[in-house]
Design an enzyme around this catalytic site. Structure first.
Site, PDB file in Angstrom:
ATOM      1  N   GLY A   1      15.091  23.354 -20.915  1.00 26.32           N
ATOM      2  CA  GLY A   1      15.185  24.541 -21.746  1.00 26.32           C
ATOM      3  C   GLY A   1      16.531  25.215 -21.795  1.00 26.32           C
ATOM      4  O   GLY A   1      16.729  26.139 -22.595  1.00 26.32           O
TER       5      GLY A   1
ATOM      6  N   CYS B   1      14.849  16.069 -51.973  1.00 21.94           N
ATOM      7  CA  CYS B   1      14.286  16.738 -53.146  1.00 21.94           C
ATOM      8  C   CYS B   1      13.598  18.040 -52.779  1.00 21.94           C
ATOM      9  O   CYS B   1      12.407  18.217 -53.042  1.00 21.94           O
ATOM     10  CB  CYS B   1      13.323  15.796 -53.836  1.00 21.94           C
ATOM     11  SG  CYS B   1      14.136  14.294 -54.326  1.00 21.94           S
TER      12      CYS B   1
HETATM   13  N1  LLP Z   1      10.516  19.490 -20.378  1.00 17.76           N
HETATM   14  C1  LLP Z   1       9.481  19.753 -21.178  1.00 17.76           C
HETATM   15  C2  LLP Z   1       8.139  19.739 -20.624  1.00 17.76           C
HETATM   16  C3  LLP Z   1       9.701  20.028 -22.530  1.00 17.76           C
HETATM   17  O1  LLP Z   1       8.677  20.299 -23.319  1.00 17.76           O
HETATM   18  C4  LLP Z   1      11.019  20.009 -23.041  1.00 17.76           C
HETATM   19  C5  LLP Z   1      11.276  20.273 -24.454  1.00 17.76           C
HETATM   20  C6  LLP Z   1      12.070  19.710 -22.160  1.00 17.76           C
HETATM   21  C7  LLP Z   1      11.782  19.459 -20.837  1.00 17.76           C
HETATM   22  C8  LLP Z   1      13.502  19.638 -22.612  1.00 17.76           C
HETATM   23  O2  LLP Z   1      13.912  20.858 -23.119  1.00 17.76           O
HETATM   24  P1  LLP Z   1      15.470  21.093 -23.463  1.00 17.76           P
HETATM   25  O3  LLP Z   1      16.225  21.082 -22.169  1.00 17.76           O
HETATM   26  O4  LLP Z   1      15.904  20.021 -24.356  1.00 17.76           O
HETATM   27  O5  LLP Z   1      15.465  22.434 -24.106  1.00 17.76           O
HETATM   28  N2  LLP Z   1      12.892  20.289 -31.290  1.00 17.76           N
HETATM   29  C9  LLP Z   1      13.314  21.544 -30.698  1.00 17.76           C
HETATM   30  C10 LLP Z   1      13.225  21.516 -29.200  1.00 17.76           C
HETATM   31  C11 LLP Z   1      11.837  21.204 -28.683  1.00 17.76           C
HETATM   32  C12 LLP Z   1      11.787  21.112 -27.191  1.00 17.76           C
HETATM   33  C13 LLP Z   1      10.470  20.623 -26.710  1.00 17.76           C
HETATM   34  N3  LLP Z   1      10.348  20.479 -25.311  1.00 17.76           N
HETATM   35  C14 LLP Z   1      14.723  21.875 -31.172  1.00 17.76           C
HETATM   36  O6  LLP Z   1      15.285  21.123 -31.941  1.00 17.76           O
HETATM   37  O7  LLP Z   1      15.270  22.899 -30.813  1.00 17.76           O
END
Ligand code: LLP
Length: 444
Positions: free
Chosen positions: A263, A373
């Site tokens: 996150g 589109c």
């Molecule tokens: N761990 C779990 C359980 C998660 O659900 C996620 C992301 C991560 C780790 C990794 O999170 P990060 O470090 O990448 O923030 N498509 C969205 C982001 C969705 C994230 C979903 N879960 C975007 O483009 O911002």
């Protein structure tokens, strides 16, 4: 250095008073700008690369990827998994593993790619709020390092599967809990609050019940708890709050591991700031210490975005410039929401620049759109660009290494761009460009 570009649009095609060049900290680590303003990454001239491979193309700085993996491994004392959903292909899985990271896979598909890359199964952590029996069976058969259990139905499925393999070593699991924290981020990527499809709520008692059931399950070893509060979180305070809430539940359970999830956010546009991986880990360790979590506890994390986002730029070619007098200038490129759906999905902002004039002032305000589109097919709503922008120019967006390629689609049957790793003056295509024939592969 400069003010963040507004996301609200407004009249375009104007020469704006603030014409700051692209803030260079948004470029990958090895980016260099020649005296003429040309951009190279990993010792490779970006325009020469584009001349060879065409556009759109994702260009990743391999040294940047490796540096972030190493930083994460050092900061989390080895207890860190790369969240492959941010960007996954065999080359990336192999790279993260080489640098000492475990891999978080959230589906059977991600698990398949990681295994195909040669990552040993014990380095994998399987996630998912609705794992199928097949996914769980495959994970058990491969011997994944951890399964993060997300629901009572999954506990039942797991119970059935482990009963069939009596006598084998126990399966290590973490229970995913929702601490009831509302992280400061977009609603769609917030996950730690009570009202969520993920995990077991602390407040409702579901988490306690899940822990009790998992402890009773023969063939399963409950190794700890897991929580993930959301994504693109730009302050450490939300994580610190989560640790404080989790500690109360975690401490009496006397478990060896607490995973704080991923996150950590990254800056996408001028004026945005984010903690480093090291600062993030330090803040979480500090919070854990203050909450009385013993030193011996394995504190772990699974960043995705912070590892890969800043490592890549996407290069497009400008095909059409439409000036709507007194309204807006539209600059259309040869990609769009199919290679970067984030602006459409979350209203995310990006910067734009021309790799032929990387450090040029950007007085032109325009809306950069794709070739799909839909009117919503916007890449940058209020982009700042050099005033001599012309059809045929290569236009780039930085910080596109996370959730771009991984969320790409073939909408409108636009083939997906290739992925290139650049390093030490060499470029290697790690995912080739999709062709129109590829678009027919699944048709019967
Ligand atoms: N761990 C779990 C359980 C998660 O659900 C996620 C992301 C991560 C780790 C990794 O999170 P990060 O470090 O990448 O923030 N498509 C969205 C982001 C969705 C994230 C979903 N879960 C975007 O483009 O911002």
């Amino acid at each position: 250095m400069s003010t963040p570009p507004s996301l609200t649009g407004g009249a375009g095609g104007l020469l704006a008073p603030a014409a700051d060049p692209l803030p260079t900290h948004l470029l990958p680590d090895t980016a260099r700008i020649s005296p003429e303003g040309r951009l190279s990454v990993g010792g490779v001239d970006v325009l020469e690369l584009v001349a060879e491979l065409g556009t759109p193309v994702f260009v990743y700085d391999e040294a940047h990827l490796r540096a972030r993996c190493r930083e994460a491994v050092a900061a989390w004392k080895g207890g860190v998994a790369y969240a492959t959903k941010a960007f996954l292909c065999k080359a990336m899985a192999g790279l993260a593993h080489e640098e000492g990271m475990a891999l978080d896979v959230s589906t059977g598909g991600e698990m398949h790619v990681a295994l195909a890359a040669g990552v040993p199964a014990r380095w994998l952590v399987l996630h998912g709020n609705n794992k199928s029996e097949e996914e769980l069976a495959r994970a058990l058969q491969a011997g994944v390092g951890r399964i993060v259990v997300d629901s009572f139905n999954e506990i039942e499925r797991l119970g059935r599967l482990v009963a069939e393999r009596a006598g084998r070593p126990p399966v290590r699991v973490l229970a995913r809990v929702t601490p009831g924290i509302e992280a400061h981020t977009h609603e769609y990527i917030r996950t730690g609050q009570e009202d969520t499809k993920f995990g077991f709520g602390l407040a409702s008692g579901a988490a306690a019940e899940a822990v009790a059931r998992l402890r009773r399950l023969p063939g399963v070893e409950l190794a700890g708890l897991h929580a993930h509060i959301g994504s693109q979180v730009l302050t450490t305070s939300s994580f610190e709050k989560a640790v404080a809430v989790l500690a109360e539940f975690f401490l009496p359970l006397d478990l060896p591991e607490l995973c704080i999830g991923g996150g950590l956010g990254v800056p996408y546009t001028a004026g945005q700031e984010a903690p480093s991986l090291t600062e993030w880990a330090r803040a979480v360790h500090g919070a854990a210490h203050r909450a009385g979590i013993p030193e011996a506890t394995r504190l772990t994390a699974e960043p995705g975005r912070a590892i890969v986002a800043g490592a890549a730029i996407t290069c497009y070619t400008v095909g059409t410039i439409k000036e709507l007098t007194g309204v807006r200038t539209y600059v259309a490129v040869d990609g769009g929401m199919s290679d970067n759906p984030r602006p459409v999905l979350y209203g995310s902002g990006y910067e734009t620049f021309l790799p032929r004039a990387t450090d040029a002032p950007r007085p032109l305000r325009a809306t950069v759109v794709g070739k799909h589109c839909e009117s919503g097919d916007v890449i940058v709503r209020r982009a700042a660009l050099p005033s001599d922008l012309a059809v045929g120019d290569v236009l780039a967006t930085p910080v596109t290494g996370a959730y771009g390629h991984s969320m790409a689609s073939t909408y409108n049957k636009v083939p997906r761009p290739p992925v290139v790793f650049v390093s030490n003056g060499r470029a290697r295509v790690v995912v080739r460009r999709e062709t129109c024939d590829d678009l027919l592969l699944l048709d019967q």
